[in-house]
Design a protein around this motif. Structure first.
Motif, PDB file in Angstrom:
ATOM      1  N   ARG A  25       0.843  -1.200   0.000  1.00  0.00           N
ATOM      2  CA  ARG A  25       0.000   0.000   0.000  1.00  0.00           C
ATOM      3  C   ARG A  25       0.867   1.235   0.000  1.00  0.00           C
ATOM      4  NH1 ARG A  25      -3.508  -0.133   5.072  1.00  0.00           N
ATOM      5  NH2 ARG A  25      -3.984   1.948   4.345  1.00  0.00           N
ATOM      6  N   ILE A  26       0.359   2.306  -0.581  1.00  0.00           N
ATOM      7  CA  ILE A  26       1.033   3.603  -0.577  1.00  0.00           C
ATOM      8  C   ILE A  26       0.061   4.623  -0.007  1.00  0.00           C
ATOM      9  CG2 ILE A  26       2.057   5.404  -2.001  1.00  0.00           C
ATOM     10  CD1 ILE A  26       2.850   3.213  -3.963  1.00  0.00           C
ATOM     11  N   PHE A  27       0.537   5.413   0.951  1.00  0.00           N
ATOM     12  CA  PHE A  27      -0.307   6.389   1.609  1.00  0.00           C
ATOM     13  C   PHE A  27      -0.123   7.759   0.971  1.00  0.00           C
ATOM     14  CE2 PHE A  27       1.016   3.328   4.942  1.00  0.00           C
ATOM     15  CZ  PHE A  27      -0.201   2.678   5.057  1.00  0.00           C
ATOM     16  N   GLY A  28      -1.239   8.459   0.755  1.00  0.00           N
ATOM     17  CA  GLY A  28      -1.192   9.812   0.230  1.00  0.00           C
ATOM     18  C   GLY A  28      -1.255   9.861  -1.286  1.00  0.00           C
ATOM     19  N   PRO A  29      -1.291  11.075  -1.827  1.00  0.00           N
ATOM     20  CA  PRO A  29      -1.404  11.247  -3.287  1.00  0.00           C
ATOM     21  C   PRO A  29      -0.081  11.004  -3.995  1.00  0.00           C
ATOM     22  CG  PRO A  29      -1.267  13.360  -2.234  1.00  0.00           C
ATOM     23  CD  PRO A  29      -1.335  12.354  -1.129  1.00  0.00           C
ATOM     24  N   MET A  30      -0.185  10.686  -5.293  1.00  0.00           N
ATOM     25  CA  MET A  30       0.992  10.516  -6.137  1.00  0.00           C
ATOM     26  C   MET A  30       0.808  11.343  -7.400  1.00  0.00           C
ATOM     27  SD  MET A  30       2.141   6.572  -5.802  1.00  0.00           S
ATOM     28  CE  MET A  30       3.346   6.806  -7.040  1.00  0.00           C
TER      29      MET A  30
ATOM     30  N   LEU B 103       1.043  12.431 -11.403  1.00  0.00           N
ATOM     31  CA  LEU B 103       0.928  11.706 -12.667  1.00  0.00           C
ATOM     32  C   LEU B 103       2.226  11.706 -13.470  1.00  0.00           C
ATOM     33  CD1 LEU B 103      -2.616  12.805 -13.828  1.00  0.00           C
ATOM     34  CD2 LEU B 103      -1.898  10.542 -13.108  1.00  0.00           C
ATOM     35  N   GLU B 104       3.221  12.499 -13.075  1.00  0.00           N
ATOM     36  CA  GLU B 104       4.505  12.507 -13.768  1.00  0.00           C
ATOM     37  C   GLU B 104       5.208  11.155 -13.683  1.00  0.00           C
ATOM     38  OE1 GLU B 104       3.571  16.736 -13.231  1.00  0.00           O
ATOM     39  OE2 GLU B 104       3.522  15.050 -11.864  1.00  0.00           O
ATOM     40  N   LEU B 105       4.851  10.359 -12.709  1.00  0.00           N
ATOM     41  CA  LEU B 105       5.480   9.038 -12.565  1.00  0.00           C
ATOM     42  C   LEU B 105       5.028   8.072 -13.652  1.00  0.00           C
ATOM     43  CD1 LEU B 105       5.342   8.595  -8.710  1.00  0.00           C
ATOM     44  CD2 LEU B 105       7.284   9.234 -10.106  1.00  0.00           C
ATOM     45  N   ARG B 106       3.948   8.382 -14.334  1.00  0.00           N
ATOM     46  CA  ARG B 106       3.483   7.526 -15.433  1.00  0.00           C
ATOM     47  C   ARG B 106       4.516   7.497 -16.563  1.00  0.00           C
ATOM     48  NH1 ARG B 106      -2.212   8.978 -17.490  1.00  0.00           N
ATOM     49  NH2 ARG B 106      -2.750   8.009 -15.533  1.00  0.00           N
ATOM     50  N   LYS B 107       5.153   8.604 -16.821  1.00  0.00           N
ATOM     51  CA  LYS B 107       6.162   8.680 -17.875  1.00  0.00           C
ATOM     52  C   LYS B 107       7.461   7.992 -17.471  1.00  0.00           C
ATOM     53  CE  LYS B 107       4.239  12.880 -19.661  1.00  0.00           C
ATOM     54  NZ  LYS B 107       4.359  14.315 -19.813  1.00  0.00           N
ATOM     55  N   LYS B 108       7.682   7.805 -16.190  1.00  0.00           N
ATOM     56  CA  LYS B 108       8.896   7.158 -15.698  1.00  0.00           C
ATOM     57  C   LYS B 108       8.728   5.643 -15.609  1.00  0.00           C
ATOM     58  CE  LYS B 108      10.899  11.090 -14.367  1.00  0.00           C
ATOM     59  NZ  LYS B 108      12.202  11.579 -14.575  1.00  0.00           N
ATOM     60  N   SER B 109       7.670   5.108 -16.191  1.00  0.00           N
ATOM     61  CA  SER B 109       7.342   3.669 -16.191  1.00  0.00           C
ATOM     62  C   SER B 109       7.226   3.117 -14.780  1.00  0.00           C
ATOM     63  CB  SER B 109       8.355   2.864 -17.009  1.00  0.00           C
ATOM     64  OG  SER B 109       9.617   2.861 -16.392  1.00  0.00           O
ATOM     65  N   CYS B 110       6.482   3.810 -13.935  1.00  0.00           N
ATOM     66  CA  CYS B 110       6.218   3.383 -12.568  1.00  0.00           C
ATOM     67  C   CYS B 110       4.752   2.982 -12.424  1.00  0.00           C
ATOM     68  CB  CYS B 110       6.548   4.490 -11.590  1.00  0.00           C
ATOM     69  SG  CYS B 110       8.248   5.017 -11.637  1.00  0.00           S
TER      70      CYS B 110
ATOM     71  N   LYS C  11       3.326   0.164 -11.789  1.00  0.00           N
ATOM     72  CA  LYS C  11       3.045  -0.697 -10.649  1.00  0.00           C
ATOM     73  C   LYS C  11       2.818   0.149  -9.396  1.00  0.00           C
ATOM     74  CE  LYS C  11       3.193  -4.433  -8.049  1.00  0.00           C
ATOM     75  NZ  LYS C  11       2.112  -5.357  -7.958  1.00  0.00           N
ATOM     76  N   LEU C  12       3.592   1.215  -9.237  1.00  0.00           N
ATOM     77  CA  LEU C  12       3.422   2.097  -8.084  1.00  0.00           C
ATOM     78  C   LEU C  12       2.107   2.857  -8.154  1.00  0.00           C
ATOM     79  CD1 LEU C  12       7.001   3.617  -7.856  1.00  0.00           C
ATOM     80  CD2 LEU C  12       6.059   1.750  -6.528  1.00  0.00           C
ATOM     81  N   LEU C  13       1.720   3.290  -9.341  1.00  0.00           N
ATOM     82  CA  LEU C  13       0.475   4.037  -9.491  1.00  0.00           C
ATOM     83  C   LEU C  13      -0.740   3.170  -9.182  1.00  0.00           C
ATOM     84  CD1 LEU C  13       1.261   6.096 -12.694  1.00  0.00           C
ATOM     85  CD2 LEU C  13       1.159   6.924 -10.356  1.00  0.00           C
ATOM     86  N   SER C  14      -0.623   1.878  -9.394  1.00  0.00           N
ATOM     87  CA  SER C  14      -1.756   1.002  -9.110  1.00  0.00           C
ATOM     88  C   SER C  14      -1.935   0.751  -7.616  1.00  0.00           C
ATOM     89  CB  SER C  14      -1.601  -0.331  -9.842  1.00  0.00           C
ATOM     90  OG  SER C  14      -0.512  -1.049  -9.322  1.00  0.00           O
ATOM     91  N   LEU C  15      -0.914   1.011  -6.803  1.00  0.00           N
ATOM     92  CA  LEU C  15      -0.992   0.776  -5.367  1.00  0.00           C
ATOM     93  C   LEU C  15      -1.598   1.947  -4.598  1.00  0.00           C
ATOM     94  CD1 LEU C  15       2.457  -0.896  -4.682  1.00  0.00           C
ATOM     95  CD2 LEU C  15       0.251  -2.002  -4.912  1.00  0.00           C
ATOM     96  N   THR C  16      -1.720   3.078  -5.228  1.00  0.00           N
ATOM     97  CA  THR C  16      -2.245   4.254  -4.542  1.00  0.00           C
ATOM     98  C   THR C  16      -3.707   4.495  -4.904  1.00  0.00           C
ATOM     99  OG1 THR C  16      -1.837   6.576  -4.054  1.00  0.00           O
ATOM    100  CG2 THR C  16      -1.574   5.880  -6.329  1.00  0.00           C
ATOM    101  N   SER C  17      -4.374   5.321  -4.100  1.00  0.00           N
ATOM    102  CA  SER C  17      -5.784   5.595  -4.361  1.00  0.00           C
ATOM    103  C   SER C  17      -6.003   6.998  -4.907  1.00  0.00           C
ATOM    104  CB  SER C  17      -6.592   5.423  -3.079  1.00  0.00           C
ATOM    105  OG  SER C  17      -6.120   6.303  -2.099  1.00  0.00           O
ATOM    106  N   ILE C  18      -5.034   7.913  -4.721  1.00  0.00           N
ATOM    107  CA  ILE C  18      -5.201   9.294  -5.128  1.00  0.00           C
ATOM    108  C   ILE C  18      -4.100   9.670  -6.112  1.00  0.00           C
ATOM    109  CG2 ILE C  18      -5.328  11.676  -4.341  1.00  0.00           C
ATOM    110  CD1 ILE C  18      -5.977  10.538  -1.549  1.00  0.00           C
ATOM    111  N   LEU C  19      -4.502  10.132  -7.306  1.00  0.00           N
ATOM    112  CA  LEU C  19      -3.557  10.624  -8.297  1.00  0.00           C
ATOM    113  C   LEU C  19      -3.797  12.104  -8.533  1.00  0.00           C
ATOM    114  CD1 LEU C  19      -3.722   7.764 -10.927  1.00  0.00           C
ATOM    115  CD2 LEU C  19      -1.894   8.216  -9.322  1.00  0.00           C
TER     116      LEU C  19
END
Length: 119
Positions: free
Chosen positions: A94-99, A101-108, A110-118
């Motif tokens: 699990r990841i707490f807090g917002p993430m 969307l710039e991480l989408r371009k960094k091929s992350c 898997k990390l974006l799927s673990l969070t609830s807030i983008l």
């Protein structure tokens, strides 16, 4: 800005509270999605990652303003990371807090799927 010897908060459920960065990959300072080597400074009791363990982490939030292509700026309240294993996968579930969307371009993805807030 995230440099060497910067204290970073860990925002996942791996059991580690804070880490101290001692190496930043591919840059002189830490950027969103950047990899760092760090040492565990505070951890919960009965955890496999004890104090002094060297870990790899990825930066997901930073205090400094980050500009977007739309002309907006984004910043967060603290410098936060997520701990990774040797295969560059997150140790936690699990990841707490917002993430951002710039991480989408960094091929992350898997990390974006673990969070609830983008953001």
């Amino acid at each position: 800005m995230i440099y060497n010897l910067t204290l970073l908060n860990v925002c996942d459920n791996s059991g580690v509270k804070t880490i101290k960065c001692f190496k930043i990959y591919n840059s002189a300072y830490g950027k969103l999605g950047g990899l760092v080597n760090a040492s565990v400074k505070k951890a919960k009791a009965k955890n496999k990652l004890d104090k002094g363990t060297v870990v790899k982490a990825i930066i997901i939030r930073k205090k400094r303003l980050t500009d977007r292509k739309t002309g907006n700026f984004i910043s967060f309240d603290s410098n936060d990371v997520i701990i990774l294993n040797e295969k560059q996968e997150p140790v936690s579930t699990r990841i707490f807090g917002p993430m951002p969307l710039e991480l989408r371009k960094k091929s992350c993805l898997k990390l974006l799927s673990l969070t609830s807030i983008l953001i």
